[in-house]
Structures are given as structure tokens and as C-alpha cells.
Design a protein around this motif. Structure first.
Motif, PDB file in Angstrom:
ATOM      1  N   ARG A  11       0.857  -1.169   0.000  1.00 40.28           N
ATOM      2  CA  ARG A  11       0.000   0.000   0.000  1.00 40.28           C
ATOM      3  C   ARG A  11       0.894   1.220   0.000  1.00 40.28           C
ATOM      4  O   ARG A  11       2.021   1.185   0.451  1.00 40.28           O
ATOM      5  CB  ARG A  11      -0.848   0.006   1.269  1.00 40.28           C
ATOM      6  N   THR A  12       0.347   2.339  -0.477  1.00 37.60           N
ATOM      7  CA  THR A  12       1.105   3.574  -0.416  1.00 37.60           C
ATOM      8  C   THR A  12       1.264   3.952   1.044  1.00 37.60           C
ATOM      9  O   THR A  12       0.323   3.910   1.822  1.00 37.60           O
ATOM     10  CB  THR A  12       0.369   4.683  -1.191  1.00 37.60           C
ATOM     11  N   TRP A  13       2.470   4.314   1.393  1.00 38.83           N
ATOM     12  CA  TRP A  13       2.792   4.631   2.773  1.00 38.83           C
ATOM     13  C   TRP A  13       3.609   5.901   2.775  1.00 38.83           C
ATOM     14  O   TRP A  13       4.482   6.087   1.940  1.00 38.83           O
ATOM     15  CB  TRP A  13       3.570   3.466   3.374  1.00 38.83           C
ATOM     16  N   GLU A  14       3.310   6.779   3.684  1.00 42.78           N
ATOM     17  CA  GLU A  14       4.062   8.017   3.816  1.00 42.78           C
ATOM     18  C   GLU A  14       4.828   8.016   5.128  1.00 42.78           C
ATOM     19  O   GLU A  14       4.291   7.634   6.161  1.00 42.78           O
ATOM     20  CB  GLU A  14       3.123   9.228   3.764  1.00 42.78           C
ATOM     21  N   ALA A  15       6.039   8.465   5.074  1.00 41.21           N
ATOM     22  CA  ALA A  15       6.880   8.542   6.267  1.00 41.21           C
ATOM     23  C   ALA A  15       6.419   9.693   7.148  1.00 41.21           C
ATOM     24  O   ALA A  15       5.932  10.714   6.654  1.00 41.21           O
ATOM     25  CB  ALA A  15       8.333   8.758   5.861  1.00 41.21           C
ATOM     26  N   SER A  16       6.604   9.524   8.429  1.00 40.39           N
ATOM     27  CA  SER A  16       6.314  10.622   9.357  1.00 40.39           C
ATOM     28  C   SER A  16       7.368  11.704   9.134  1.00 40.39           C
ATOM     29  O   SER A  16       8.454  11.425   8.611  1.00 40.39           O
ATOM     30  CB  SER A  16       6.371  10.116  10.792  1.00 40.39           C
ATOM     31  N   PRO A  17       7.074  12.922   9.540  1.00 32.78           N
ATOM     32  CA  PRO A  17       8.077  13.993   9.372  1.00 32.78           C
ATOM     33  C   PRO A  17       9.413  13.663  10.043  1.00 32.78           C
ATOM     34  O   PRO A  17      10.471  13.946   9.481  1.00 32.78           O
ATOM     35  CB  PRO A  17       7.410  15.209  10.029  1.00 32.78           C
ATOM     36  N   SER A  18       9.363  13.030  11.215  1.00 29.69           N
ATOM     37  CA  SER A  18      10.619  12.699  11.897  1.00 29.69           C
ATOM     38  C   SER A  18      11.393  11.622  11.131  1.00 29.69           C
ATOM     39  O   SER A  18      12.628  11.667  11.050  1.00 29.69           O
ATOM     40  CB  SER A  18      10.359  12.253  13.342  1.00 29.69           C
ATOM     41  N   GLU A  19      10.665  10.650  10.565  1.00 32.68           N
ATOM     42  CA  GLU A  19      11.345   9.611   9.788  1.00 32.68           C
ATOM     43  C   GLU A  19      11.941  10.211   8.518  1.00 32.68           C
ATOM     44  O   GLU A  19      13.065   9.895   8.128  1.00 32.68           O
ATOM     45  CB  GLU A  19      10.366   8.486   9.454  1.00 32.68           C
ATOM     46  N   HIS A  20      11.189  11.096   7.884  1.00 28.97           N
ATOM     47  CA  HIS A  20      11.678  11.768   6.675  1.00 28.97           C
ATOM     48  C   HIS A  20      12.949  12.558   6.996  1.00 28.97           C
ATOM     49  O   HIS A  20      13.934  12.510   6.237  1.00 28.97           O
ATOM     50  CB  HIS A  20      10.586  12.690   6.126  1.00 28.97           C
ATOM     51  N   ARG A  21      12.959  13.266   8.120  1.00 27.56           N
ATOM     52  CA  ARG A  21      14.151  14.016   8.537  1.00 27.56           C
ATOM     53  C   ARG A  21      15.339  13.073   8.752  1.00 27.56           C
ATOM     54  O   ARG A  21      16.473  13.380   8.369  1.00 27.56           O
ATOM     55  CB  ARG A  21      13.874  14.796   9.828  1.00 27.56           C
ATOM     56  N   TRP A  23      15.889  10.231   7.252  1.00 25.71           N
ATOM     57  CA  TRP A  23      16.383   9.807   5.947  1.00 25.71           C
ATOM     58  C   TRP A  23      17.261  10.891   5.323  1.00 25.71           C
ATOM     59  O   TRP A  23      18.301  10.592   4.742  1.00 25.71           O
ATOM     60  CB  TRP A  23      15.235   9.463   5.024  1.00 25.71           C
ATOM     61  N   VAL A  24      16.825  12.157   5.445  1.00 28.04           N
ATOM     62  CA  VAL A  24      17.605  13.266   4.896  1.00 28.04           C
ATOM     63  C   VAL A  24      18.941  13.372   5.637  1.00 28.04           C
ATOM     64  O   VAL A  24      19.989  13.569   5.021  1.00 28.04           O
ATOM     65  CB  VAL A  24      16.808  14.593   4.975  1.00 28.04           C
ATOM     66  N   GLU A  25      18.911  13.212   6.957  1.00 29.14           N
ATOM     67  CA  GLU A  25      20.148  13.256   7.746  1.00 29.14           C
ATOM     68  C   GLU A  25      21.107  12.145   7.342  1.00 29.14           C
ATOM     69  O   GLU A  25      22.314  12.366   7.228  1.00 29.14           O
ATOM     70  CB  GLU A  25      19.827  13.152   9.239  1.00 29.14           C
ATOM     71  N   VAL A  26      20.576  10.949   7.114  1.00 23.80           N
ATOM     72  CA  VAL A  26      21.418   9.833   6.678  1.00 23.80           C
ATOM     73  C   VAL A  26      22.024  10.145   5.313  1.00 23.80           C
ATOM     74  O   VAL A  26      23.213   9.906   5.079  1.00 23.80           O
ATOM     75  CB  VAL A  26      20.621   8.504   6.659  1.00 23.80           C
ATOM     76  N   PHE A  27      21.207  10.695   4.414  1.00 17.91           N
ATOM     77  CA  PHE A  27      21.718  11.068   3.090  1.00 17.91           C
ATOM     78  C   PHE A  27      22.882  12.042   3.243  1.00 17.91           C
ATOM     79  O   PHE A  27      23.946  11.847   2.654  1.00 17.91           O
ATOM     80  CB  PHE A  27      20.609  11.703   2.240  1.00 17.91           C
ATOM     81  N   LYS A  28      22.682  13.078   4.046  1.00 21.05           N
ATOM     82  CA  LYS A  28      23.731  14.098   4.229  1.00 21.05           C
ATOM     83  C   LYS A  28      24.971  13.504   4.888  1.00 21.05           C
ATOM     84  O   LYS A  28      26.099  13.838   4.508  1.00 21.05           O
ATOM     85  CB  LYS A  28      23.188  15.262   5.056  1.00 21.05           C
ATOM     86  N   ALA A  29      24.770  12.621   5.859  1.00 10.45           N
ATOM     87  CA  ALA A  29      25.903  12.002   6.541  1.00 10.45           C
ATOM     88  C   ALA A  29      26.711  11.109   5.600  1.00 10.45           C
ATOM     89  O   ALA A  29      27.939  11.011   5.718  1.00 10.45           O
ATOM     90  CB  ALA A  29      25.418  11.189   7.743  1.00 10.45           C
ATOM     91  N   CYS A  30      26.024  10.474   4.676  1.00  9.84           N
ATOM     92  CA  CYS A  30      26.702   9.553   3.755  1.00  9.84           C
ATOM     93  C   CYS A  30      27.232  10.245   2.503  1.00  9.84           C
ATOM     94  O   CYS A  30      28.040   9.661   1.771  1.00  9.84           O
ATOM     95  CB  CYS A  30      25.745   8.425   3.355  1.00  9.84           C
ATOM     96  N   ASP A  31      26.798  11.457   2.261  1.00  9.88           N
ATOM     97  CA  ASP A  31      27.260  12.219   1.101  1.00  9.88           C
ATOM     98  C   ASP A  31      28.611  12.842   1.423  1.00  9.88           C
ATOM     99  O   ASP A  31      28.709  14.009   1.804  1.00  9.88           O
ATOM    100  CB  ASP A  31      26.233  13.299   0.749  1.00  9.88           C
ATOM    101  N   GLU A  32      29.642  12.027   1.262  1.00  9.92           N
ATOM    102  CA  GLU A  32      30.984  12.524   1.556  1.00  9.92           C
ATOM    103  C   GLU A  32      31.330  13.660   0.598  1.00  9.92           C
ATOM    104  O   GLU A  32      30.957  13.642  -0.566  1.00  9.92           O
ATOM    105  CB  GLU A  32      31.999  11.393   1.425  1.00  9.92           C
ATOM    106  N   ASP A  33      32.013  14.631   1.092  1.00  9.84           N
ATOM    107  CA  ASP A  33      32.451  15.809   0.323  1.00  9.84           C
ATOM    108  C   ASP A  33      31.281  16.684  -0.142  1.00  9.84           C
ATOM    109  O   ASP A  33      31.455  17.515  -1.018  1.00  9.84           O
ATOM    110  CB  ASP A  33      33.294  15.396  -0.897  1.00  9.84           C
ATOM    111  N   ASN A  34      30.087  16.479   0.402  1.00 12.53           N
ATOM    112  CA  ASN A  34      28.906  17.295   0.049  1.00 12.53           C
ATOM    113  C   ASN A  34      28.735  17.457  -1.466  1.00 12.53           C
ATOM    114  O   ASN A  34      28.560  18.561  -1.975  1.00 12.53           O
ATOM    115  CB  ASN A  34      28.969  18.662   0.738  1.00 12.53           C
ATOM    116  N   LYS A  35      28.750  16.333  -2.185  1.00 12.15           N
ATOM    117  CA  LYS A  35      28.624  16.335  -3.640  1.00 12.15           C
ATOM    118  C   LYS A  35      27.198  16.601  -4.102  1.00 12.15           C
ATOM    119  O   LYS A  35      26.969  16.983  -5.230  1.00 12.15           O
ATOM    120  CB  LYS A  35      29.071  14.977  -4.209  1.00 12.15           C
ATOM    121  N   GLY A  36      26.228  16.310  -3.220  1.00 16.97           N
ATOM    122  CA  GLY A  36      24.827  16.465  -3.598  1.00 16.97           C
ATOM    123  C   GLY A  36      24.222  15.161  -4.097  1.00 16.97           C
ATOM    124  O   GLY A  36      23.071  15.127  -4.519  1.00 16.97           O
TER     125      GLY A  36
END
Length: 174
Positions: A11-21, A23-36
Motif C-alpha cells: 500500500r502507499t505509505w508516507e513517512a512521518s516527518p521525523s522519519e523523513h528528517r 532519511w535526509v540526515e542519513v543522506f547528508k551524513a553519507c554524502d561525503e564531500d557534500n557532492k549532492g
């Protein structure tokens, strides 16, 4: 197992705002050298952080080939979409596992036809026995009902993807 392999139709599922945050934090933490974007290795680390396992080379190859070839990796929006789909598939599989466990009252890891009938009598008492037998046959993938025929959890994962008319017919009766 990644969402394409799960065979799930979640089923379509939406993340809570805290879960979404998160995920974004993990993305930023794993984006070495801030490449985007996340490189292959960055993405593997992100999956480990979020789901607790290292994705296989095949999983990563599949994902990398499905993204925009003009980019060198997975952008934030694509990453969030991948993580959402993975989470949906994970929740779907957990739901199927929960249903199977509820039916498996003897904790044997399989269901007999009698177990199956008993479970359906509890959740859908007005459902005709003929329909229950048809469902059992569809889930099992066999026309013959042998006395010792059993259903395993793996049968429950396969069933929703069979797309048979029988399944549509009995689901309307529930």
C-alpha cells in the motif's frame, strides 16, 4: 532483499516527518564531500544505517542503472523515493508474516488444510467452504488437494502476486 525482489504490492505509505528528517540526515551524513548525491559506496553505507544490512552488488547495480545516467549517483529525491519503497515492501512483508503467524496456531511453521479452514471460519464465518478450498488451492499453487498438503510462509508471499481470477473472486466475498 530489495523492493523489486520482494514481489510486494505494498500500500502507499508516507513517512512521518521525523522519519523523513532521519532519511535526509542519513543522506547528508553519507554524502561525503557534500557532492549532492550518493555514490555506490555512499548508498551502501546509507542502506546499512537505515535497514541494517549491506545491499548486494546486484541490488546496487539495479538501482544505479535505473537512475539518471547523466548524474554520478543518487540524488536526494531519488534516495528518498528508494527508501520509501523499501520501507513499504518491508512493512508489507511484516504484515504477511503476521497474518501467517496468526493462522499458525500450533507454531509449526506451516498450515494444514484444517488449520486454514479453522482460521477462515474465525475471520470470515460466512465464507463458503468451497471458497476456502479454492483459496487454499490458489495459495498452494496446486489443483489437487492431497491429504498432507501444507502451506508455508513462502506460499503466502507468492500468492498476492499470482493475479488469478480465483483470487479476485474470493477476495470480493471476504
Amino acid at each position: 532483499m530489495f523492493f523489486s525482489e520482494a514481489g510486494a504490492r505494498p500500500r502507499t505509505w508516507e513517512a512521518s516527518p521525523s522519519e523523513h528528517r532521519k532519511w535526509v540526515e542519513v543522506f547528508k551524513a553519507c554524502d561525503e564531500d557534500n557532492k549532492g548525491y550518493l555514490s555506490r559506496e555512499d548508498f551502501k553505507v546509507a542502506v546499512v544505517m537505515l535497514f541494517g544490512y549491506k545491499p548486494s552488488k546486484i541490488e546496487v547495480d539495479s538501482l544505479m542503472s535505473s537512475i539518471n545516467p547523466s548524474t554520478s549517483g543518487i540524488l536526494l529525491e531519488g534516495f528518498l523515493n528508494i527508501v520509501r519503497k523499501k520501507k513499504e515492501a518491508q512493512l508489507y512483508r511484516n504484515e504477511i508474516r503476521h497474518i501467517f503467524t496468526a493462522f499458525d496456531v500450533h507454531y509449526r511453521g506451516f498450515l494444514t488444510l484444517e488449520d486454514f479452514k479453522k482460521a477462515f471460519r474465525q475471520v470470515a464465518p460466512k465464507l463458503p467452504e468451497r471458497t476456502i478450498l479454492e483459496v487454499f488451492r490458489c495459495v498452494r499453487g496446486s489443483v489437487d488437494l492431497l491429504p498432507l498438503q501444507l502451506l508455508a510462509l513462502s506460499d503466502f508471499f507468492i500468492f498476492p502476486n499470482q493475479g488469478s481470477r480465483s483470487r479476485l473472486r474470493w477476495s470480493r466475498q471476504l
